[in-house]
Write an enzyme that holds these catalytic residues in place. Structure first.
Site, PDB file in Angstrom:
ATOM      1  N   VAL A  91       0.710  -1.414  -0.106  1.00 37.26           N
ATOM      2  CA  VAL A  91       0.059  -0.071  -0.080  1.00 37.26           C
ATOM      3  C   VAL A  91       1.006   1.389  -0.050  1.00 37.26           C
ATOM      4  O   VAL A  91       1.948   1.355   0.584  1.00 37.26           O
ATOM      5  CB  VAL A  91      -0.938  -0.049   1.253  1.00 37.26           C
ATOM      6  CG1 VAL A  91      -1.846   1.383   1.220  1.00 37.26           C
ATOM      7  CG2 VAL A  91      -1.621  -1.118   1.374  1.00 37.26           C
ATOM      8  N   CYS A  92       0.574   2.360  -0.899  1.00 38.95           N
ATOM      9  CA  CYS A  92       1.180   3.451  -0.746  1.00 38.95           C
ATOM     10  C   CYS A  92       2.719   3.266  -1.119  1.00 38.95           C
ATOM     11  O   CYS A  92       3.071   2.788  -1.839  1.00 38.95           O
ATOM     12  CB  CYS A  92       0.826   3.940   0.461  1.00 38.95           C
ATOM     13  SG  CYS A  92       1.383   5.848   0.742  1.00 38.95           S
ATOM     14  N   THR A  93       3.609   4.025  -0.369  1.00 36.45           N
ATOM     15  CA  THR A  93       4.989   4.020  -0.433  1.00 36.45           C
ATOM     16  C   THR A  93       5.677   2.399  -0.285  1.00 36.45           C
ATOM     17  O   THR A  93       6.790   2.089  -0.427  1.00 36.45           O
ATOM     18  CB  THR A  93       5.916   4.898   0.170  1.00 36.45           C
ATOM     19  OG1 THR A  93       5.617   4.792   1.399  1.00 36.45           O
ATOM     20  CG2 THR A  93       5.316   6.208  -0.410  1.00 36.45           C
ATOM     21  N   THR A 107       1.589   3.717  -6.491  1.00 34.24           N
ATOM     22  CA  THR A 107       2.133   3.970  -5.401  1.00 34.24           C
ATOM     23  C   THR A 107       1.311   5.559  -4.988  1.00 34.24           C
ATOM     24  O   THR A 107       0.752   5.834  -5.746  1.00 34.24           O
ATOM     25  CB  THR A 107       3.606   4.202  -5.041  1.00 34.24           C
ATOM     26  OG1 THR A 107       4.098   4.314  -3.964  1.00 34.24           O
ATOM     27  CG2 THR A 107       4.230   5.290  -6.200  1.00 34.24           C
ATOM     28  N   ALA A 151      -2.346   2.335  -4.465  1.00 35.02           N
ATOM     29  CA  ALA A 151      -1.843   3.841  -4.401  1.00 35.02           C
ATOM     30  C   ALA A 151      -1.685   4.281  -3.156  1.00 35.02           C
ATOM     31  O   ALA A 151      -1.836   3.408  -2.150  1.00 35.02           O
ATOM     32  CB  ALA A 151      -2.764   4.457  -5.231  1.00 35.02           C
TER      33      ALA A 151
END
Length: 209
Positions: A99-101, A117, A147
């Site tokens: 998830v995310c970074t 990301t 993202a």
């Protein structure tokens, strides 16, 4: 089926709490939390979570969820064993997710060829040879990336659908009453807002020597 959530200092809480609520809602799924030690791990906004396992003790699992961090470049310089553990456990998983970074950690471990990301970290994926997508959820074989932050819920619902079927995913979505109605897409946010956010994110990063 076992789902393991990776913990490390300065992780973003919603990155793992969102997927945890979704995946953990499936009755046949058991959950674990893995970290470098069994000491409580504090998120970037101060939430503390107690691990159930360590990188040294947990060597296989069905699903891995890697959260991101607002301090992602610092983490890429020294992941505290996360990258090494991901390389070790990935061959045992049915799904490896981020998830995310968190996708930058998968990229650093060499586990992903296409991913999404947080918009502020797309360059950090690209320089690691990953094809960067601006989609909210991306499947790359058994690697699934979401993202920024809240997209972890979407990623987890898509994962539940892929693994357990559409009806189970719909039941989970209804159970958590997830009906996203965001006020606007990223591309339509005023530039001055984005510039301010970028400055805030940059202020948290550790620059290379």
């Amino acid at each position: 089926m076992e789902a393991t959530f990776v913990l490390y200092p300065n992780m973003t809480a919603l990155d793992f709490v969102g997927p945890y609520e979704v995946i953990g809602s499936v009755p046949v799924v058991s959950t674990r939390f893995v970290a470098a030690t069994l000491d409580p791990v504090k998120s970037d906004n101060g939430l503390s979570v107690v691990p159930t396992d360590t990188f040294a003790s947990l060597k296989s699992t069905d699903i891995v969820v890697v959260p991101g961090s607002s301090h992602w470049r610092e983490l890429l310089r020294d992941s505290g064993g996360v990258v090494e553990w991901l390389r070790e456990v990935h061959p045992t998983t049915k799904w490896t997710t981020s998830v995310c970074t968190g996708s930058t950690l998968l990229a650093e471990a060499g586990l992903v060829s296409k991913a999404t990301t947080h918009w502020a970290a797309r360059e950090d994926l690209s320089v690691r040879g990953v094809e960067v997508s601006d989609d909210r959820v991306v499947f790359d074989g058994k690697v699934v990336s979401g993202a920024g932050v809240s997209a972890g819920i979407d990623m987890a619902l898509r994962l539940v659908e892929a693994e357990f079927g559409e009806m189970v995913a719909q039941a989970v979505q209804a159970g958590i009453e997830y009906d996203p109605q965001p006020p606007r897409a990223y591309d339509s946010i005023p530039p001055e807002v984005i510039d301010g956010l970028k400055a805030a994110f940059e202020s948290r990063q550790v620059r290379p020597d």
